[in-house]
Design a protein around this motif. Sequence first.
Motif, short mmCIF file in Angstrom:
data_model
loop_
_atom_site.label_atom_id
_atom_site.label_comp_id
_atom_site.label_asym_id
_atom_site.label_seq_id
_atom_site.Cartn_x
_atom_site.Cartn_y
_atom_site.Cartn_z
N LEU A 1 0.90 -1.03 -0.04
CA LEU A 1 -0.02 -0.01 -0.07
C LEU A 1 0.84 1.09 -0.06
N SER A 2 1.99 1.14 0.72
CA SER A 2 2.71 2.19 0.69
C SER A 2 3.24 2.78 -0.94
N ARG A 3 3.27 2.02 -1.72
CA ARG A 3 3.45 2.42 -3.16
C ARG A 3 2.34 2.43 -3.96
N LEU A 4 1.34 1.58 -3.67
CA LEU A 4 0.08 1.78 -4.49
C LEU A 4 -0.70 2.66 -4.27
N LEU A 5 -0.81 3.34 -2.98
CA LEU A 5 -1.86 4.42 -2.70
C LEU A 5 -1.26 5.70 -3.47
#
Length: 246
Positions: free
Chosen positions: A15-19
Amino acid sequence: MLRIVLPALNEGENLSRLLPEIASCLTSAQLEFEILIVDDGSTDDTADVAREFSNSAPVKLLVHRSNEGLGKALLTGLRAAAESCEETDVILTLDADGSHIPAYFTPLVERLFEGFDIAVASRWARSASVLGVPAFRMALSKAACVLMSFLFPVEGLRDYTCGFRAYRAEIILRGLQEYGERLIEHRDFSCGTELLLKLVAVGARVAEIPFELRYDRKIGKSKLKILRALYGYYCLILSMWRGHPR
């Protein structure tokens, strides 16, 4: 308004990359959006990542105190999205592991503008591609889709199991009105197929787009348990034969 539903179990790193990718994609397109993250009993920093990102983007965090399964997490997210939706809004679902690329949001939504109720990102459409998925898993996924298409044919649909989809909010609202909590009853990976077939039963028209599945981007181990998934699809087929989805 686009509402993005992300069921998540121990996906803090992904999520740290996807968001930021989701926010950048939709901001660049000048689209109004909200991201709904359903933390399904994570033991990592999934909730912390979501809360931190909510300081810079419209993120809503929904928390299951214990792991209730993908089906329950998906239903929680869809119900929350529907509560705030107008019928003309769009609800998008995708995996939180980074394997579904936000750049495909636009072609998915465009299919809805063509008059469809559900647009599916398909691994089996012409010109689609897959990176990083073991051959055995690909064979199982293909076999599941072939079987479901034989048992429950849907015009325009080849990929019954991919959860990267766009829905008209109206069709989700119709499904919830028809089924309530029964809209998604299966906890495992068969829940996405269940949802699709039940929405088709209430009149949804389905289209596909080809996409590139980037499983090589995923951080961490897969949460798919092969035997459990096979059993889940077996139970789903039985439930359909016993009188569901209507």
